[in-house]
Write a protein that holds these residues in place. Structure first.
Motif, PDB file in Angstrom:
ATOM      1  N   VAL A  94       4.299   5.068  -5.849  1.00 35.50           N
ATOM      2  CA  VAL A  94       2.983   4.547  -5.794  1.00 35.50           C
ATOM      3  C   VAL A  94       2.641   4.094  -4.380  1.00 35.50           C
ATOM      4  N   LYS A  97       1.495   6.521  -1.852  1.00 33.85           N
ATOM      5  CA  LYS A  97       0.214   6.739  -1.758  1.00 33.85           C
ATOM      6  C   LYS A  97      -0.829   5.853  -1.329  1.00 33.85           C
TER       7      LYS A  97
ATOM      8  N   ARG B  70       6.869  14.496 -20.452  1.00 31.65           N
ATOM      9  CA  ARG B  70       6.875  12.925 -20.091  1.00 31.65           C
ATOM     10  C   ARG B  70       6.143  12.201 -21.353  1.00 31.65           C
TER      11      ARG B  70
ATOM     12  N   VAL D  16       1.580  14.991 -15.190  1.00 31.85           N
ATOM     13  CA  VAL D  16       2.271  13.937 -15.512  1.00 31.85           C
ATOM     14  C   VAL D  16       2.439  13.096 -14.362  1.00 31.85           C
ATOM     15  N   SER D  17       2.052  13.398 -13.084  1.00 34.05           N
ATOM     16  CA  SER D  17       1.933  12.253 -11.887  1.00 34.05           C
ATOM     17  C   SER D  17       0.949  11.673 -12.057  1.00 34.05           C
ATOM     18  N   VAL D  18       1.204  10.002 -12.072  1.00 37.17           N
ATOM     19  CA  VAL D  18       0.033   9.109 -12.262  1.00 37.17           C
ATOM     20  C   VAL D  18      -0.086   8.217 -11.173  1.00 37.17           C
ATOM     21  N   SER D  19       0.845   8.618  -9.958  1.00 36.01           N
ATOM     22  CA  SER D  19       0.708   7.446  -8.884  1.00 36.01           C
ATOM     23  C   SER D  19      -0.397   7.491  -8.027  1.00 36.01           C
ATOM     24  N   GLN D  20      -0.983   8.438  -7.902  1.00 34.89           N
ATOM     25  CA  GLN D  20      -2.392   8.264  -7.356  1.00 34.89           C
ATOM     26  C   GLN D  20      -3.407   7.181  -7.877  1.00 34.89           C
TER      27      GLN D  20
END
Lengths: 99, 99, 99, 99
Positions: A94, A97, B70, D16-20
């Motif tokens: 995080v 970003k 996931r 699967v990637s949620v960081s943004q």
């Protein structure tokens, strides 16, 4: 199976101050040798599913032994099969970003 | 130690529709012989701590096997040492107060 | 923006029995005219985001007024822009997969 | 009414990637001038109830605007009338018990 888990255990019937019970849970996690990090609304834990879950159970047992007649706990937990990920990885992905 | 647990398992990386994964978890709970009740934001389960937690783990394993890379799960769980209480008891004790 | 929300409000410092506080929250939801459904570990609510959130705040205010000095609440909430979905839809979409 | 809130927002239908998306929520909290702290399974926020809840709503709106068709969020939140308490206070009260 590795898991990252956020644990928030709340004893009922013991008044408004719950910090001594949260502290005891930290001793349980320490004894279990699990990586953990306290935050303002819970504790993050990382490790093997069975080891982490055994520690969560031990927390309930220990807090009941301390005299709490009732416990309500909120848990968030994540598993993934696509790649390994630590608690530190999650925070860093995080923060990257945000740069 | 008996537990009442609210399970909300969310697979990531498989699109917006998650009902087939929730349905699979119900088959897991059925196979485990655990009392459970679906609601609009999760599933309530009651039983022995170890049996319920083994079923939660099996749900994660099964949903990964179905192709979800996931999973993030939210759990609420309650234990008490002062008396026995079932899921039905909890609902009834509120409904009594509403009469 | 419509929301489906699962509310689990826990008053601290008022002993082990919390059903009268949960019952009061139901009166708040009733007064607000919001569709809601009690289950064994919370209450599902559906409606407009602002109306639902105003009711959640009113629940906290009312439970404090009843004498609870501290409240910890767990909420799950879902929004979607791809289609409308009710609480009943969510349960039915899982049940269809189980047939 | 002051609140301490733990926010864990999960967009569905975006891989699967949620960081943004989590990073975007941090920008929302920053813009709102709310004290907040990222951890490995969510973000702790402290402030006035209405300001915090407005920011949570803005997070949902912003993440939908970024293209996520569905969001499921888990929130823990605490209020108290017996005394003021910050996120830092909560962590310190546990750490004191551990010394």
């Amino acid at each position: 199976m590795q898991v990252i888990l956020d644990l928030c255990l709340v004893p009922l019937g013991v008044g408004v101050s719950v910090s001594q019970y949260v502290a005891e849970c930290h001793r349980v996690l320490q004894e279990a040798g699990l990586k953990h990090q306290l935050h303002a609304y819970g504790t993050n834990i990382e490790g093997d599913w069975d080891a982490v879950m055994a520690a969560v159970k031990r927390c309930h047992e220990r807090v009941h032994e301390m005299g709490a007649p009732r416990i309500t706990t909120t848990i968030k937990l994540g598993t993934r099969t696509d790649r390994e990920q630590t608690m530190a990885d999650k925070v860093q992905s995080v923060e990257k970003k945000l740069q």
